[in-house]
Design an enzyme around this catalytic site. Structure first.
Site, short mmCIF file in Angstrom:
data_model
loop_
_atom_site.label_atom_id
_atom_site.label_comp_id
_atom_site.label_asym_id
_atom_site.label_seq_id
_atom_site.Cartn_x
_atom_site.Cartn_y
_atom_site.Cartn_z
CD GLN A 1 -19.18 -27.80 13.26
OE1 GLN A 1 -19.25 -27.42 14.42
NE2 GLN A 1 -18.15 -28.46 12.79
CE LYS A 6 -17.88 -27.52 17.90
NZ LYS A 6 -18.15 -26.87 16.60
CG ASP A 53 -14.62 -21.53 15.75
OD1 ASP A 53 -14.13 -22.37 16.53
OD2 ASP A 53 -15.54 -21.78 14.97
#
Length: 340
Positions: free
Chosen positions: A145, A101, A168
């Site tokens: 995460q 990322k 997300d």
């Protein structure tokens, strides 16, 4: 965030010329411009097998587009998008994904922020980090995460992320807006968004088609179902309690497989000419490999390729799209602040 989230872009004006690989030979994008896969029972690729939907190449194109737009916005506003990634603990798969990322951000011109916390961090301390990023105007997307350690309530943490920075797409309000006709969420979850992007950029018709989503997780299955419905597909969700999963799947023009079981979907599940998007990534023992294992999807690629009209490989299919969609979501969040 994808199944990969849970278990783990080079700017260029020119479009990628290799969106779809067919039987090992690269086809130029312009050859596909006016072609649409029929996804019908005749099977458009019966002689050569399924067209390989090259997720790596398509993701590269998306990243290039993002890089160009970020550069343009920087020139006009003096600012760039910012993405914050919070990592708890030292899981190797999570660390690898976070590095990917950060690399994607760097190549696309997106500012990267990161906070690494120890495995024994308290939930309160983690929520304080999220709150600080919520308040930071240079951060336009926040990603925590997953998975988190057992002593931390994931729902509490995900709900604490501002809906306007929830890149997300897991905030319940974003999910709720996605489920409602006529409403638009701030963000769509990255992996299912990437699945639909693969279909659309490969010229595969969705509207009016019959689709099956195998798996009903909040991360992939459920939002994939909603995204296909928004594009006027007729969708059936197959899950662990579906008694006739094979027979249902055999009727589908489009199959998105996200069940988390290695090669569960076999060749005789697939309608000739169907498009198959395989979200799964599983390590299976293989003594012929130096690592002692190989990566396979939730669908049996070798059995399905001679039957399907189009299929994503594993690796190199859905995986690269997840990060590309994360960068795209971050850019969208930034553009909303610029236009506000």
């Amino acid at each position: 965030m994808s199944t990969l989230h849970k278990y783990g872009v080079k700017a260029c004006v020119q479009p990628c010329q290799t969106l779809v690989r067919h039987s090992g030979a690269h086809r130029e994008r312009k050859q596909h411009k006016n072609r649409r896969f029929s996804c019908n029972a005749t099977g458009a690729n019966s002689d050569e097998g399924a067209a390989i939907i090259d997720g790596k190449a398509i993701a590269q194109t998306v990243r290039e587009e993002i890089g160009v737009e970020v550069a343009s916005l920087k020139a006009s506003t003096g600012k760039v998008p910012g993405l914050a990634v919070v990592l708890v603990g030292g899981r190797k798969d999570s660390e690898t994904y976070v590095r990917s990322k950060k690399k994607g951000c760097e190549e696309a011109g997106i500012q990267s922020f990161g906070t690494d916390l120890p495995e024994d961090v308290t939930e309160e301390e983690l929520l304080k980090v999220v709150a600080d990023y919520n308040a930071d105007p240079s951060v336009h997307g926040i990603l925590v995460q997953l998975p988190l350690p057992d002593h931390i309530n994931e729902e509490n943490v995900l709900n604490a992320i501002s809906i306007e920075k929830d890149v997300d797409g897991f905030h319940p309000l974003n999910m709720g807006l996605l489920a409602q006709r006529g409403r638009e969420p701030f963000f769509v979850p990255c992996t299912p968004k990437g699945c639909v992007e693969l279909l659309e950029r490969s010229g595969i018709e969705i509207s009016g088609k019959t689709a099956v989503v195998i798996g009903r997780s909040n991360i992939v299955g459920m939002p994939a179902n909603l995204l296909l419905q928004r594009r006027d597909a007729t969708v059936t969700v197959v899950h662990s309690r579906t008694p006739n999963a094979k027979e249902v799947t055999q009727q589908a023009d489009i199959v998105i497989v996200a069940c988390g079981r290695a090669e569960m979907v076999r060749g005789d599940w697939i309608k000739p000419g169907a498009a198959v998007i395989d979200v799964g990534i599983n390590a299976v023992d293989d003594a012929t490999k130096k690592r002692g294992y190989r990566l396979v999807g939730d669908a049996c690629f070798d059995e399905i390729k001679p039957i399907a009209g189009a299929i994503t490989p594993v690796p190199g299919g859905v995986g690269p799209m997840t990060i590309a969609m994360l960068l795209q979501n971050t850019l969208e969040g930034f553009k909303r602040t610029v236009s506000a």
